[in-house]
Design a protein around this motif. Structure first.
Motif, PDB file in Angstrom:
ATOM      1  N   THR A  97       0.449  -1.399   0.537  1.00  0.00           N
ATOM      2  CA  THR A  97      -0.012   0.086  -0.080  1.00  0.00           C
ATOM      3  C   THR A  97       1.013   1.417   0.474  1.00  0.00           C
ATOM      4  O   THR A  97       1.129   1.948  -0.570  1.00  0.00           O
ATOM      5  CB  THR A  97      -0.819   0.372   0.983  1.00  0.00           C
ATOM      6  N   GLN A  98       2.058   0.841   0.824  1.00  0.00           N
ATOM      7  CA  GLN A  98       3.109   2.500   0.545  1.00  0.00           C
ATOM      8  C   GLN A  98       3.124   2.363  -0.920  1.00  0.00           C
ATOM      9  O   GLN A  98       3.482   3.914  -0.788  1.00  0.00           O
ATOM     10  CB  GLN A  98       3.631   2.303   1.496  1.00  0.00           C
ATOM     11  N   SER A  99       3.354   1.802  -1.478  1.00  0.00           N
ATOM     12  CA  SER A  99       4.319   1.923  -3.210  1.00  0.00           C
ATOM     13  C   SER A  99       2.795   2.973  -3.729  1.00  0.00           C
ATOM     14  O   SER A  99       3.163   3.803  -4.373  1.00  0.00           O
ATOM     15  CB  SER A  99       4.273   0.891  -3.974  1.00  0.00           C
ATOM     16  N   VAL A 100       1.437   2.218  -3.832  1.00  0.00           N
ATOM     17  CA  VAL A 100       0.621   3.144  -3.908  1.00  0.00           C
ATOM     18  C   VAL A 100       0.619   4.126  -3.981  1.00  0.00           C
ATOM     19  O   VAL A 100       0.229   5.577  -4.502  1.00  0.00           O
ATOM     20  CB  VAL A 100       0.149   2.580  -3.975  1.00  0.00           C
ATOM     21  N   ILE A 101       0.463   4.556  -2.024  1.00  0.00           N
ATOM     22  CA  ILE A 101       0.177   6.320  -1.710  1.00  0.00           C
ATOM     23  C   ILE A 101       1.358   7.253  -1.629  1.00  0.00           C
ATOM     24  O   ILE A 101       1.101   8.061  -2.745  1.00  0.00           O
ATOM     25  CB  ILE A 101       0.460   6.191  -0.308  1.00  0.00           C
ATOM     26  N   LEU A 102       2.026   6.565  -2.006  1.00  0.00           N
ATOM     27  CA  LEU A 102       3.519   7.172  -2.608  1.00  0.00           C
ATOM     28  C   LEU A 102       3.469   7.296  -4.407  1.00  0.00           C
ATOM     29  O   LEU A 102       4.205   8.755  -5.218  1.00  0.00           O
ATOM     30  CB  LEU A 102       5.115   6.492  -2.082  1.00  0.00           C
ATOM     31  N   GLY A 103       3.298   6.460  -4.775  1.00  0.00           N
ATOM     32  CA  GLY A 103       2.811   7.050  -6.585  1.00  0.00           C
ATOM     33  C   GLY A 103       2.075   7.913  -6.746  1.00  0.00           C
ATOM     34  O   GLY A 103       2.296   8.390  -7.987  1.00  0.00           O
ATOM     35  N   ALA A 104       0.695   7.816  -6.153  1.00  0.00           N
ATOM     36  CA  ALA A 104      -0.695   8.633  -5.926  1.00  0.00           C
ATOM     37  C   ALA A 104       0.362  10.385  -5.693  1.00  0.00           C
ATOM     38  O   ALA A 104      -0.098  10.979  -6.299  1.00  0.00           O
ATOM     39  CB  ALA A 104      -1.538   8.394  -5.057  1.00  0.00           C
ATOM     40  N   VAL A 105       1.546  10.520  -4.824  1.00  0.00           N
ATOM     41  CA  VAL A 105       1.779  11.564  -4.710  1.00  0.00           C
ATOM     42  C   VAL A 105       2.595  12.397  -5.834  1.00  0.00           C
ATOM     43  O   VAL A 105       3.001  13.566  -6.272  1.00  0.00           O
ATOM     44  CB  VAL A 105       2.423  12.131  -3.371  1.00  0.00           C
ATOM     45  N   PHE A 106       3.686  11.438  -6.104  1.00  0.00           N
ATOM     46  CA  PHE A 106       4.544  11.692  -7.537  1.00  0.00           C
ATOM     47  C   PHE A 106       3.932  11.985  -8.405  1.00  0.00           C
ATOM     48  O   PHE A 106       4.153  13.082  -8.728  1.00  0.00           O
ATOM     49  CB  PHE A 106       4.987  10.542  -7.485  1.00  0.00           C
ATOM     50  N   ALA A 107       2.386  11.053  -9.063  1.00  0.00           N
ATOM     51  CA  ALA A 107       1.002  11.008 -10.109  1.00  0.00           C
ATOM     52  C   ALA A 107       0.904  12.296 -10.099  1.00  0.00           C
ATOM     53  O   ALA A 107       0.874  13.116 -10.672  1.00  0.00           O
ATOM     54  CB  ALA A 107       0.242   9.707  -9.992  1.00  0.00           C
ATOM     55  N   LEU A 108       0.711  13.066  -8.655  1.00  0.00           N
ATOM     56  CA  LEU A 108      -0.327  14.511  -8.708  1.00  0.00           C
ATOM     57  C   LEU A 108       0.692  15.996  -8.827  1.00  0.00           C
ATOM     58  O   LEU A 108       0.605  16.412  -8.766  1.00  0.00           O
ATOM     59  CB  LEU A 108      -1.100  14.553  -7.159  1.00  0.00           C
TER      60      LEU A 108
END
Length: 328
Positions: A266-277
């Motif tokens: 899940t941490q990868s999903v959250i960090l990736g979402a931050v980078f994408a935003l």
């Protein structure tokens, strides 16, 4: 034809006489050669020394405003005085006065609008290896941003013809050297490099006290100029980097999720979402900054026209009133 040599000064009473003694009073191709000193809030009587040594015009600030402001004020004063060509030099006598004639020659021959004195910084003995490397790096960045083949981007020994000087709009406080080159390139002005000798200068630079300070101030200046004049490329490049980072961070999650639908990492999903935003925001910021840059170009063109009319009016008024603007 009138040539005006301008010298921005800050507490240069000690070194200014030597600098003036090295400057020419006659240059082939010009009917008049005048000197103008911009006293940037000096407290050592620089303005009085300038007048005592024959300077034709003195512009004096009551407080220190910085080198870029002094340079801009000098350009404005020279234009008001009817200069056809303006040479800018430093007050510490680091540039040989005899090179003024070589510096203005490409303008007189119709080959250039802006001429930069090339100090061959890669071989200046007084410069440390670090500073020489930084000089080369800064010049390469400015060369890329301006699309001009400039050899020494930080050289303050320059010549401008009248029309080139009209379009100079200095917005930074620290230094004018980098920004004005980028502006010249954006206006498709012709640039020439002229090799110039360099006199030995004993006193340390007034612009920075250490290599770290030099890197910090010039780095910030370059970033600001890049964001001013190439915002789309800057912000979209950053957007792509964050987009790639988002994909890289999501890969571990996808490796687990695609085969069997396991929703781990899940941490990868959250960090990736931050980078994408962040990538999307930088992309949008690039579009907005590009629109602002377009408006800035229009404003600069309007300012050039206003300055030209304003200076023409001032010259006509001064001819009727008597002594010219800035005379001592």
């Amino acid at each position: 034809m009138k040539l005006i040599i301008q010298i921005p000064c800050l507490n240069e009473a000690e070194h200014l006489p030597t600098t003036l003694a090295d400057l020419p009073r006659e240059v082939d191709g010009f009917d008049e050669v005048e000197w103008l000193v911009v006293d940037d809030g000096s407290t050592d009587g620089t303005a009085d020394v300038a007048r005592a040594h024959g300077v034709d015009h003195v512009v004096r600030f009551r407080t220190n405003r910085g080198l870029a402001a002094a340079f801009a004020a000098g350009i404005d004063a020279c234009l008001r005085l009817g200069a056809d060509v303006i040479v800018n030099t430093d007050a510490d006598n680091q540039y040989e006065g005899a090179a003024v004639a070589r510096l203005v020659r490409p303008i007189l021959d119709g080959d250039a609008d802006v001429v930069v004195g090339d100090r061959d910084t890669g071989n200046v003995e007084e410069f440390s290896a670090t500073k020489r490397a930084l000089q080369r790096l800064g010049t390469s960045v400015v060369r890329r941003l301006s699309r001009l083949d400039v050899a020494d981007a930080t050289s303050g020994f320059r010549a401008y013809d009248r029309e080139a000087a009209y379009g100079l709009v200095v917005t930074t406080r620290y230094t004018y050297t980098l920004e004005t080159l980028v502006q010249a390139g954006r206006r498709n002005l012709a640039l020439a490099n002229v090799p110039v000798g360099r006199n030995s200068v004993e006193r340390p630079s007034r612009l920075f006290s250490s290599t770290g300070g030099y890197v910090r101030r010039n780095g910030l200046a370059l970033f600001r100029i890049w964001s001013y004049y190439s915002p789309l490329r800057l912000f979209w490049s950053l957007a792509v980097l964050f987009g790639i980072a988002a994909l890289a961070v999501w890969i571990p999650f996808l490796i687990d999720y695609i085969p069997d639908g396991t929703a781990g990492r899940t941490q990868s999903v959250i960090l990736g979402a931050v980078f994408a935003l962040t990538s999307v925001q930088l992309f949008s910021l690039g579009l907005l900054a590009d629109q602002i840059a377009s408006l800035r170009t229009i404003t600069a063109e309007a300012l050039t026209r206003v300055r030209r009319l304003d200076h023409r009016h001032d010259r006509e008024r001064d001819r009727e009133a008597g002594p010219p603007y800035g005379s001592p």
